[in-house]
Scaffold this active site. Sequence first.
Site, PDB file in Angstrom:
ATOM      1  N   GLY A  12       0.794  -1.220   0.000  1.00 23.62           N
ATOM      2  CA  GLY A  12       0.000   0.000   0.000  1.00 23.62           C
ATOM      3  C   GLY A  12       0.828   1.272   0.000  1.00 23.62           C
ATOM      4  CB  VAL A  14       3.314   2.604   4.555  1.00 20.36           C
ATOM      5  CG1 VAL A  14       4.629   2.455   5.333  1.00 20.36           C
ATOM      6  CG2 VAL A  14       2.491   3.740   5.136  1.00 20.36           C
ATOM      7  N   GLY A  15       4.092   0.567   2.397  1.00 18.01           N
ATOM      8  CA  GLY A  15       4.966  -0.518   1.991  1.00 18.01           C
ATOM      9  C   GLY A  15       5.582  -0.322   0.622  1.00 18.01           C
ATOM     10  CB  THR A  95     -10.922   3.639  13.215  1.00 21.25           C
ATOM     11  OG1 THR A  95      -9.878   4.625  13.136  1.00 21.25           O
ATOM     12  CG2 THR A  95     -11.676   3.812  14.522  1.00 21.25           C
ATOM     13  CB  ALA A 220       4.551  12.514  15.189  1.00 24.61           C
ATOM     14  CB  CYS A 273      -1.931   9.354   9.438  1.00 20.01           C
ATOM     15  SG  CYS A 273      -0.978   8.184   8.467  1.00 20.01           S
ATOM     16  CE  LYS A 276      -4.421   4.543  11.186  1.00 21.18           C
ATOM     17  NZ  LYS A 276      -3.676   3.628  10.294  1.00 21.18           N
ATOM     18  NE  ARG A 439      -8.471  21.017   1.053  1.00 21.90           N
ATOM     19  CZ  ARG A 439      -8.408  20.287   2.166  1.00 21.90           C
ATOM     20  NH1 ARG A 439      -7.681  20.716   3.182  1.00 21.90           N
ATOM     21  NH2 ARG A 439      -9.076  19.170   2.273  1.00 21.90           N
TER      22      ARG A 439
END
Length: 461
Positions: A12, A14-15, A95, A220, A273, A276, A439
């Site tokens: 995904g 990250v990986g 979640t 963080a 992120c 969650k 935005r």
Amino acid sequence: MKITSICCIGAGYVGGPTMAIIAQKCPHIKVTVVDLNEERIAAWNDPDVNNIPIFEPGLSDMVGEARGRNLFFTTEVEKGIDEAQMIFISVNTPTKTYGLGKGMAADLKYIELCARQIASVAKDNKIVVEKSTLPVRTAEAVKNILDNTGNGVQFQILSNPEFLAEGTAVEDLLNPDRVLIGGNDAQAIESLVEIYANWVSRDKILTTNLWSSELSKLTANAFLAQRVSSINALSEVCEKTGADVNEVARAIGMDSRIGSKFLKASVGFGGSCFQKDILNLVYIAKSYGLDEVADYWEQVVIMNDHQKRRFAHKIVQTLYNTVSGKKIAFLGWAFKKDTNDTRESAAIDVADYLLLEQAKVAVFDPKVGEKQVRYDLAYSATNELSNIDKNVTVYQDPYEACKGSHAIAVLTEWDEFKNYDWKRIFDSMHKPAFVFDGRNILDAKKMKEIGFVFSSVGSAY
């Protein structure tokens, strides 16, 4: 252990990028990314590297260089586990939507499945690296599973959380602020340190115990999300008082104690992120009876939800308290620019609200297609599928999306939106022509000179 073979479970957001960079920077290490999703793996192996499933600036070049040399994508999960000395777990930890901790706690079923599969396949000693974002002390549960296989294999568990911002993931991996590695075994830690030291200065590689590493990731993201919700809370005050939130942000951002990052007022934060991880932190605090701590952090999410509802309500209110049958063009669906990730995107919630008001929602995003838009609304929204099918149209051309619309809502800060022929768009719209800049990327003065009724976040004008 000198690492020459790595397996990453999970292809995904990250990986995939993380392993591509490791493979590119460590040509002496074989990197295998495994995933049960055949469609995703096929996309990673597409001969045209521009068709890989994740859009990140620079990522396709990295994959193109290493793929087939020492970077491989496959659905052969057990083979990848068996051949690797080091295994990264990089699966989704959403979640929970059921049972104890519903709506707050992280769902760790995929982590447990990974641990059990590693335990059943492994024939020799392995280093297992947590890459997914996890609650504190998850490593303990993973190690309990791995150590009770009865096959005599020794496992060392490390925590190596990612600190990637989507849209800049490649740069974040190449030039990280820090690499965090938590563990209890010095040799295992050093094995992972040596991998990163191929391109990251050792003074930027921070080693801690397991629990500090796991908690640092949640903390963080919580701190960053808190800043976004703080400036968004003030944006509402600015709109009432005549102050300009951009000027306020600039003024306080020049204070060296505060800094300017994450002080951009908007329709709200999204992504996989922030929400969650904060809710996970809230759940952890509540589980220890720390109700005041939980309430404090939960307010960050409450403020973010309020900001999205407020933006949608403003559209309805401005359009004479009805959007029924009116075409509202959405510019942007991804949760931020330079990514095709739509998880927790503010656009989903704003569209959901407007669809309940019977609006005709027209969507254009340069990197997100119709299949994903409809999936997001069907999965996350409160509207009936029939209402979504009837009232949502996804366009491949921004000018067609805006043509005949009563209003435009800017939901993603794609740079190309600034350079559109806005006079052409104005001429094609119903009058008065409204623009709601969620935005704050468009030039308000120029938009008003063209003739738009223009509204941005945090400004009374």
